[in-house]
Structure formats: C-alpha cells, structure tokens
Scaffold this active site. Structure first.
Site, PDB file in Angstrom:
ATOM      1  N   ASP A  17       0.835  -1.208   0.000  1.00  0.00           N
ATOM      2  CA  ASP A  17       0.000   0.000   0.000  1.00  0.00           C
ATOM      3  C   ASP A  17       0.869   1.257   0.000  1.00  0.00           C
ATOM      4  OD1 ASP A  17      -2.237   1.642   0.020  1.00  0.00           O
ATOM      5  OD2 ASP A  17      -2.591   1.442   2.172  1.00  0.00           O
ATOM      6  N   CYS A  41     -13.014  -0.340   9.662  1.00  0.00           N
ATOM      7  CA  CYS A  41     -13.950   0.726  10.044  1.00  0.00           C
ATOM      8  C   CYS A  41     -14.147   0.818  11.558  1.00  0.00           C
ATOM      9  CB  CYS A  41     -15.309   0.507   9.380  1.00  0.00           C
ATOM     10  SG  CYS A  41     -15.299   0.801   7.605  1.00  0.00           S
ATOM     11  N   HIS A  42     -14.212  -0.335  12.229  1.00  0.00           N
ATOM     12  CA  HIS A  42     -14.549  -0.326  13.657  1.00  0.00           C
ATOM     13  C   HIS A  42     -13.317  -0.428  14.552  1.00  0.00           C
ATOM     14  CE1 HIS A  42     -18.912  -0.304  13.156  1.00  0.00           C
ATOM     15  NE2 HIS A  42     -18.735  -1.122  12.133  1.00  0.00           N
TER      16      HIS A  42
HETATM   17 CA    CA Z   1      -4.231   2.709  -0.325  1.00  0.00          CA
END
Ligand code: CA
Length: 742
Positions: A350, A658-659
């Site tokens: 990433d 998300c959590h």
């Molecule tokens: Ca990314």
C-alpha cells in the site's frame, strides 16, 4: 511521574464518550441559510463577483497571496504564502477571529479556497459551504445528498479535501464518484457528471484542479479493488476531454483513451498475463496530488498502490506493475504521456505515491544552475527529487527510519530487504500501510529552501493471506489483517503498542537530503503544513493543538487548542489589510478508522469547524460536550477458544478497517464492544448479514460471512468488551493511586 502521561492518554482512549445530535442541526442550518440570503438581498452587501478566476489569476497566484486560489495555494502547490503581517515577532498575539460549525462528526480534510472575499470549503459527505471569509457568515451550503451506503466503499472515511474554482463556478468531487459544478454565487448545481462506474467501489475524496478550462479529477478505491485513472472535463460543459488509465485493463487491450500508447509501450510490459486483476482492477488510483507545471505545460500526478496490495495475489509475473506508486507527467491539453518515475516497483505494501507533489526551482543543474524539479515524500519513507521536464531521478533519501529497503540505487530504485516480500510469517515493517506520510499536505519555503513534512512512524505487520479470494465491494488486500495483533490486550501490551508510534514535523533540506530540524509530536498522525513569508510554519495536530513554529529553527512560537482533530492543510489570506490564518477541524480519516484508538489516544468525536485567526482577536472555541464514564459489556461472555479465535480472524478481515483493531473504535464509527446490538444474536445477524442498517453505511456482509462466523465475531467482540472493562478499571485505579482524574 513518567508513567502518568501514557496512563492518562490510555484512560482517555478507553473512557471517552460523547453525545451529539446531528440531525437536529439540519433544519436550523437551512433556516440560517435562508436568513443569510435574505440579508444579502436586503442590504446589498454581497461581493461584487464570485470566484471570478481565470488562467491569468491562477498563474499569478504567488504574486497575489491575499487569496488562496487553488488547493495547494498555487499551481506549484508549495503552500507557501507571501503574506508576512503575521510573523515571528507577533504570532504570539494570534487569536480566534471566527469559527463556523461544519455540522459533521466525520473526518474533515478540507483546505479552504479563498477568493473575492468568499471562502469555499467542504466537509464529510462532500458538502460544500460558501462563507464570508472576513466573518464566517454562511452565504450558502450545497449538500450533494450522497446515499450513505456509499460510506462502505470509502477506505478512509467519507472525507473531502476541498474544491476548485473557475469563472464563477465551484467544482467538487463527490464521494460517490460525481464531479459537480456549482454556481459560485448561489451554490446551485450547474452540471453533474458521474466520473466512475458506480457499480464498483470507487470514491472521490480529492480536490479537483482547474487548468486552462479543464477540471482534473481522479478517484480512490484500490483497497477494495478498482482500476485507477485521472480525467479532464470541460469546466464549462462537463464533457470529458481526456482520460489517462494508470494500469492496463485485464486483457491489456486498448481503451480508446490517451493512455493506450503508454500502456502498450511501457505499462503492459511490466504486468504478467496470469493472476493479475484478481479484483475489479489493479489499483493505481489518483486520489490526491495533481499539479500543473506551467513551464512544461504538463499535468503531474501521483499514482496509488496496487490492488490487491499483495503482489503475489495481483501479478504472478512479479513485475514492476507500472504505473503503480509512480509520479506521472502528461501533456495538459491532451493527456498524452510524457514521463514517469516509479517510487515503489512491484508495490506490495500500500505504498502510494499520491502524496503532495511540490514543483520548485532548485540549484541542482550544471554548476548549480537552477533546475525545475518535482519533490515528493510518498508513503514508502523516501524523499525524491526528479527533473520536472524529463522525470530524471536526481536524488533520494529516507526521511524516516525504515526497514524495507537498504537504500536507493543510482536510478532511485529501492534496494529491497528480502524479508519485506513477506510470506506466512508476519513481518513488522516501517512504514506500514498508513505510510511515513499520508494525505496531510507538506509545504516548501522557497527562501529557506526547506520542505516541511508531516512525517509519521506507524509500523505494521504484513503477512500473506493464503486463503485470499477477491470479494466484490469489500476490502481486498491479499494480506492477513489480523497478523501480529494480540488476542488479549493487557495494559503492558497496550503501552508497548503505543510506544512504537511516533509523529514529527520535519524541516527537510532537499538539496542536502537531510533534516535541518524536527519537532516530535505525542501523536503519530500529524497535520498538514502551511509556510509563510512571515518566517512561520503552521501545523495542527490530531489532539487539537494548532501551532506556529519558526521556519528556520523549529522553535514553537504560538499554539491554540482548537478542541478537535486539526489535521487539514491550513491556509492564509488577507482582506482589507488584515491577514487571516485558517484551518478546518474534525475527527475522522484513515488513521482514526483503521488504527487510531487501539494504538493511540483519540480526540473525541466533535463537530467539525472552520477556525480562523487574526492578530489581537479574542474569540473562543466552545468546549466539546464530553461525557466521561466507565462502560460496561452488554452481554455475558460466550463461546469456546476456537470460536473466539474464529471471531478474532473474521473481525479483523471484515470489520477492523472501520470499527478499529481489536474491536476498539476511535469513536468515528460505533464501538461494537459497548453497542447494545452486541447483546442480541437476532439483532446482530439482521445488521451484519441482513443489512438493515445499510442506509447508514453498514452494508450486509452476507456474501463474506456465514451466520456462524457472524456469531463468532459477536463472541470476540463481547470478550473484548469484558477485557476492555477490566482494563478501564485497572487504569482508573492506577490513576487514582497517582492522584489523577481522567
Ligand atoms: Ca491505499
């Protein structure tokens, strides 16, 4: 005394809770809007023109620092203002001139545009606001009314980084993939174009830029799996002018777009023929930096990570996978390819190269002659300088401690640490996927020739997900998102995790490729930067401290607690001889969602604001409405060790992003541990599998989870609630023993 601070911050992590009824704000805001329009009409005090911006004004932006005309201040995006009324001698007198409530509790990343006395700013869900820049009075508000289910596609919160302006129109990229033109005077919609295939998990969070009558916009979505591109639309009509795809399509066939020849001659050769495109696309989204190089008439943009992250699952051919993680230059008029520089060949982590690109003239030519360069500090931890005309690599050096490469070779290619090509054994790598620098804008002072980088050390574990199978509309990284995380969180583990995180503002000398000074922050995630001719650097922080530093030395000269997350790029402008400094605040974004709370102390969710300062002002920022209380689990523990282990794994693959890791939320989205939903198996299944809350963004996971797996997640969440409650009690007792109150 030493343990007190971490204990205090941990206690805040655990105990913070807050109530806010946002729905009650809307009618009120509408009413205020109507009133302000009536006032405008009746007293005739409205500006004579709205966003009357053309190429001449944009090209001349550096010479008119009283306005902030485009996302990075000027086309070079140096975020350096020529204003010096506020300077090292008087910045201590800076005070709050006005604040404006953005009426959102989600992340705010917007840089305000200021032109002709009006500030145009955005907040979560792509809402646009026009304010009187002198007073903060609302002129209009535009809400694109996004379907909240789109929120599930947004990797990094439903944020927006700002608008562009051109010839009396305001342009916004909407989170659901629309590009819209608004009337700058009224906020009325002029045209709207869907720029993406909305059946796929595309989102837009970045600010458009306008170059010679064309609006440039990219998109995001490479965590879930899309194919990236940048588009140019006619500012007047909204018609598509050109589109440049950053990676090949699955058959390596022409798209009929301007990128075809660059993909045929360069890109396609770096991708294998099998195993690639296991998702809806190979990634390479253009989600943030886009600059216009007026000298070469080029658009230079940053390209994001591969999809999936794990190259083994993306491309069995193990190629460089151009133009992932690259800086790419194209002709501004036609989009035709000019050059590229790839920061991370064969991206596996990433490591986006979407971070701020700054154009500058540096003495890096023959015998110190001036040379036009592009500079970037991408996620991978190396600072790069390339020739803006040719893309030639000029120099590069690590700006943070990193362990994935030995260094760069003479072409700027990383000399990889073999362990970084992870397999089954988790490898703790710095930087992790949040990067050594993320979306927070960096700045450059052309007099001091220093770049100011909001840098961070947020290491993470990488390991291959052997069972990876791409899932539509869900995260598809091909990595094990539970790797390295502890099943049981005790105080020592929590503090040890916390200690691995660091953030700092670095003043980087790009010519020497070394830090001149740096400021340590208590929080890893730190804010965007503004540089000014007053010899100042402004930067906010997640915990709410907005500060000014001496640009030459790093000495802190002023700060103000803005009482919410202050991570956006600050701006400055001047009206009637008065200089203002402004920043948007709010709590959210990638760090808060995916990692903020388990590792670090959050700022509680507080309604986002525009906060604007001037010398001698005495305004106040209201305190957030905090409720501090120990919390309790909503159900008894259940499930055997195997069930809880299954829940741990399934939680981190499906819910973590998300959590929050370890089921600890930062507060942006519900903390499942304390949710009454966790108490009831039927309610839980109706939401997780039945999708009854999809209108609020919690879509069904029925395609990813069986009923038994959903129940295992509930067992893990309830276990974490009991462990968390015990930890809270332990921290509270320790703090009481030290005489501290939360
Ligand atoms: Ca990314």
């Amino acid at each position: 005394q030493a343990p007190l601070l971490p204990l205090y911050t941990l206690a805040k992590t655990i105990i913070n809770k807050r109530k806010f009824a946002m729905s009650s704000m809307r009618p009120h805001r509408l009413f205020v809007s109507l009133i302000s329009i009536l006032i405008l009409v009746s007293c005739g005090s409205e500006p004579a023109k709205f966003a009357d911006v053309d190429s001449q004004r944009l090209l001349n932006a550096a010479a008119t620092p009283e306005e902030w005309l485009t996302y990075g201040g000027t086309y070079d995006e140096q975020r350096h203002s020529g204003l010096d009324q506020i300077n090292t001698g008087n910045v201590a007198q800076l005070g709050v001139a006005w604040t404006y409530d953005l009426a959102t509790e989600r992340g705010v990343e917007s840089t305000p545009i200021v032109v002709d006395g009006v500030m145009y700013v955005t907040s979560a869900w792509s809402v646009v606001y026009a304010l009187d820049a002198q007073t903060g009075r609302e002129l209009w508000l535009y809400n694109p009314d996004v379907d909240k289910a789109v929120g599930a596609k947004a990797c990094c919160d439903v944020v927006n980084r700002g608008v562009a302006v051109w010839k009396s129109k305001v342009y916004v990229g909407v989170i659901d993939g629309r590009l819209e033109a608004l009337d700058a005077a009224t906020g009325e919609l002029v045209w709207s174009k869907v720029t993406v295939d909305q059946s796929k998990p595309y989102t837009i969070t970045g600010a458009p830029r306008v170059v010679k009558g064309k609006v440039l916009i990219g998109n995001g979505g490479a965590e879930l799996g899309v194919r990236g591109y940048i588009s140019a639309y006619s500012a007047e009509t909204g018609d598509l002018v050109w589109r440049f795809y950053t990676v090949p399509n699955p058959n390596k066939q022409p798209d009929g777009e301007v990128s075809d020849s660059a993909l045929k001659d360069i890109g396609n050769l770096t991708w294998g023929d099998e195993g690639a495109w296991t998702t809806d696309g190979g990634g390479g989204t253009v989600w943030d930096s886009i600059v216009y190089d007026e000298v070469n008439d080029s658009v230079i943009f940053g390209v994001g990570n591969g999809s999936p992250w794990n190259r083994d699952h993306r491309d069995a051919g193990k190629g460089d996978n151009l133009f992932l993680s690259s800086i790419v230059s194209v002709d501004a008029a036609t989009g035709a390819y000019k050059w590229h520089f790839q920061t991370t060949p064969g991206d596996n982590w990433d490591y986006t190269a979407t971070q701020t690109i700054i154009l500058a003239d540096l003495p890096m030519g023959v015998e110190g002659a001036s040379r036009r360069v592009a500079m970037q500090a991408p996620k991978n931890g190396f600072f790069y300088i390339v020739d803006a005309t040719t893309g030639e690599y000029l120099s590069g050096e690590a700006y943070v401690p990193q362990n994935w490469a030995e260094g760069l070779d003479e072409n700027g290619r990383p000399i990889e640490n073999p362990e970084a090509r992870y397999g089954d054994t988790p490898f703790m790598q710095n930087p992790g996927p949040l990067g050594a620098h993320n979306w927070q804008p960096m700045a450059f002072n052309p007099e001091l020739k220093l770049v100011y980088i909001p840098a961070q050390e947020i290491p993470d574990y990488y390991a291959t997900d052997r069972l990876f199978e791409a899932r539509s509309q869900k995260w598809n990284t091909g990595t094990d998102l539970a790797a390295g995380l502890p099943m049981d969180l005790d105080l020592a583990t929590a503090l040890a995790l916390r200690a691995t995180l660091k953030g700092r503002l670095i003043a980087w000398d790009p010519i020497a490729q070394e830090a001149r000074w740096s400021v340590e922050h208590s929080n890893a995630w730190n804010g965007g930067v503004l540089s000014t001719a007053g010899g100042l650097v402004f930067q906010g922080r997640l915990e709410g401290d907005f500060a000014a530093y001496n640009a030459a030395t790093g000495a802190k000269l002023w700060s103000q607690n803005v009482k919410s997350g202050a991570a956006s790029g600050p701006g400055t402008y001047e009206i009637d001889g008065q200089q203002y400094v402004t920043i948007t605040t709010g709590w959210g974004s990638a760090y808060a969602l995916a990692g903020g709370s388990a590792y670090d102390q959050p700022v509680p969710p507080i309604v986002g604001k525009v906060v604007t300062f001037k010398l001698g002002a005495k305004g106040a920022i209201p305190d957030p409405d905090l409720v501090m209380a120990l919390r309790t689990p909503k159900a008894d523990k259940f499930g055997d060790q195997a069930m809880i282990q299954l829940g741990f794994d399934k939680y981190h693959f499906n819910c973590r992003v998300c959590h929050g890791p370890l089921a600890i939320s930062s507060g942006v989205l519900p903390d499942l541990r304390w949710s009454p939903i966790s108490a009831n198996v039927d309610v839980w299944q109706s939401i997780v599998l039945g999708g009854v809350l999809s209108a609020k963004g919690m879509v069904s996971f029925a395609d990813a989870l069986s009923p038994a797996e959903a129940e295992a997640i509930r067992a893990y969440v309830i276990k974490q609630a009991h462990d968390g409650a015990a930890l809270e009690a332990e921290v509270a007792a320790l703090m009481a023993a030290q005489g501290a109150t939360p």
